[in-house]
Design an enzyme around this catalytic site. Structure first.
Site, PDB file in Angstrom:
ATOM      1  N   ASP A   1      15.254   7.578   6.677  1.00 57.00           N
ATOM      2  CA  ASP A   1      14.368   7.691   7.794  1.00 57.00           C
ATOM      3  C   ASP A   1      14.729   6.664   8.933  1.00 57.00           C
ATOM      4  O   ASP A   1      14.229   6.679  10.029  1.00 57.00           O
ATOM      5  CB  ASP A   1      12.918   7.713   7.556  1.00 57.00           C
TER       6      ASP A   1
ATOM      7  N   GLU B   1      19.192   1.258  15.381  1.00 58.22           N
ATOM      8  CA  GLU B   1      18.182   2.433  15.358  1.00 58.22           C
ATOM      9  C   GLU B   1      17.715   2.455  16.725  1.00 58.22           C
ATOM     10  O   GLU B   1      17.067   1.413  17.441  1.00 58.22           O
ATOM     11  CB  GLU B   1      17.207   2.297  14.680  1.00 58.22           C
TER      12      GLU B   1
ATOM     13  N   ARG C   1      12.998  -0.356   6.489  1.00 61.18           N
ATOM     14  CA  ARG C   1      13.497  -0.680   7.735  1.00 61.18           C
ATOM     15  C   ARG C   1      15.011  -0.721   7.693  1.00 61.18           C
ATOM     16  O   ARG C   1      15.541  -1.077   6.626  1.00 61.18           O
ATOM     17  CB  ARG C   1      13.173  -2.181   8.311  1.00 61.18           C
TER      18      ARG C   1
ATOM     19  N   ALA D   1       0.724  -1.284   0.098  1.00 56.13           N
ATOM     20  CA  ALA D   1      -0.013  -0.014  -0.024  1.00 56.13           C
ATOM     21  C   ALA D   1       0.803   1.513  -0.186  1.00 56.13           C
ATOM     22  O   ALA D   1       0.606   2.259  -0.696  1.00 56.13           O
ATOM     23  CB  ALA D   1      -1.008  -0.024   1.263  1.00 56.13           C
ATOM     24  N   ILE D   2       1.840   1.368   0.957  1.00 52.66           N
ATOM     25  CA  ILE D   2       2.728   2.531   0.816  1.00 52.66           C
ATOM     26  C   ILE D   2       3.447   2.507  -0.266  1.00 52.66           C
ATOM     27  O   ILE D   2       3.606   3.657  -1.067  1.00 52.66           O
ATOM     28  CB  ILE D   2       3.670   2.395   2.217  1.00 52.66           C
TER      29      ILE D   2
ATOM     30  N   GLY E   1       8.422   8.931   9.601  1.00 51.53           N
ATOM     31  CA  GLY E   1       7.731   8.673   8.464  1.00 51.53           C
ATOM     32  C   GLY E   1       6.049   8.429   8.649  1.00 51.53           C
ATOM     33  O   GLY E   1       5.402   9.033   7.920  1.00 51.53           O
TER      34      GLY E   1
ATOM     35  N   SER F   1      -1.879  10.772  12.123  1.00 54.96           N
ATOM     36  CA  SER F   1      -1.735   9.345  12.703  1.00 54.96           C
ATOM     37  C   SER F   1      -2.995   9.125  13.683  1.00 54.96           C
ATOM     38  O   SER F   1      -3.337   7.943  13.619  1.00 54.96           O
ATOM     39  CB  SER F   1      -0.382   9.381  13.593  1.00 54.96           C
TER      40      SER F   1
ATOM     41  N   HIS G   1      13.185   8.301  12.018  1.00 54.70           N
ATOM     42  CA  HIS G   1      12.339   7.550  11.912  1.00 54.70           C
ATOM     43  C   HIS G   1      10.793   8.143  12.032  1.00 54.70           C
ATOM     44  O   HIS G   1       9.966   7.632  12.884  1.00 54.70           O
ATOM     45  CB  HIS G   1      12.329   6.085  12.658  1.00 54.70           C
TER      46      HIS G   1
END
Length: 306
Positions: free
Chosen positions: A247, A252, A224, A144-145, A273, A279, A271
């Site tokens: 990102d 991390e 990722r 989807a993204i 995004g 949201s 991170h």
């Protein structure tokens, strides 16, 4: 009465009417739920870390659905109780992440960060930068993204190629398979990563694939960190041959002194995004659908096959 837990109070306050016979409760999964037998659906916090917290989820004997706020789910699969379904946050962060992918590319190519540094230093340098238009963009990951990212880059008059685990024709595009990446890389100016992290995609972008990219190519990672071999990327950045707009990283968050803090040709965001003012309302919309499905005995959405 079945309980649906939400991770913080704002979600409860903004949820709206609840179907009869269902109770909303605030639970951040930082400790045991006081009524574990009644919890039917749990929406995990936006940033759910700490292995010990999974035990509190396992203490819910009648849990039917564990809902993630993220599209990525690889971190959750090993810990979900066998009697519960797992759903991801597909649809919540599609627009946000796609926006950032384009923004990162523009920031790197148009040197927006460098111009801001010039401003801080009182420097007016109207130098020539690189345009996004007419670039050859390869989007790795076509969920989807990935679909939203591809559409947005096409709006910038780029030549977009999409890649996924299996080759197919979809949405009027030919989707190439991962195995074709080395050949495609040689004709890629901007490599955008949005593939999920799996055994197959870990270090998918390795030293060999990076070497296949043309001089000056840009790697944009909104997937990722482990999809990229960090050491190999650092070597390319330190040589000045490639550019990166990241990102996500591996590790991390980046520890103090990590090379990615200082590599040239690098844009870095922490991170974020899926971290915008969209949201919460998008999360609430998905939560309402899941609660309605539960109340009406319908299948849940976004179920992850485990």
């Amino acid at each position: 009465m079945p309980i649906v837990t939400l991770p913080f109070g704002e979600l409860v306050d903004r949820f709206g009417p609840v179907p009869d016979g269902i109770e909303l409760d605030v639970w951040d999964v930082e400790g045991p739920h006081p009524r574990p037998d009644d919890v039917a659906i749990t929406f995990l916090p936006f940033y759910f870390a700490g292995r010990h917290r999974w035990q509190f989820v396992h203490d819910l004997p009648n849990l039917e659905l564990l809902q993630l706020p993220s599209a990525g789910y690889e971190h959750a699969v090993p810990h979900v109780p066998g009697h519960a379904l797992l759903a991801n946050g597909r649809g919540i962060h599609d627009d946000e992440t796609a926006e950032l992918a384009v923004g990162l590319a523009l920031t790197s190519l148009r040197e927006l960060g460098a111009f801001q540094a010039d401003r801080a230093n009182g420097v007016w340098d109207a130098r020539t930068t690189r345009s996004l238009a007419d670039r050859r963009v390869t989007v790795v990951g076509y969920g989807a993204i990935g679909q939203e990212i591809a559409s947005r880059f096409e709006a910038f008059r780029t030549d977009v190629t999409v890649v996924a685990r299996t080759a197919r024709d979809q949405d009027g595009r030919h989707v190439h398979a991962f195995g074709e990446l080395p050949e495609l890389a040689a004709h890629t100016d901007v490599l955008v990563l949005i593939a999920p992290l799996t055994d197959e995609t870990e270090h998918l972008v390795d030293a060999e694939l990076l070497a296949a990219l043309p001089d000056g190519a840009l790697v944009v990672n909104v997937a990722r960190g482990k999809v990229v071999d960090t050491d190999a990327l650092v070597a390319e950045l330190q040589s000045g041959r490639l550019f990166a707009a990241l990102d996500v990283t591996d590790p991390e968050p980046l520890p103090e002194g990590h090379p990615l803090w200082t590599t040239p040709n690098t844009v870095l965001t922490p991170h974020v995004g899926g971290n915008t003012d969209l949201s919460v309302p998008r999360s609430i919309a998905l939560m309402r659908k899941q609660v309605a499905a539960f109340a009406e005995g319908r299948p849940f959405e976004n179920i992850v096959e485990r």
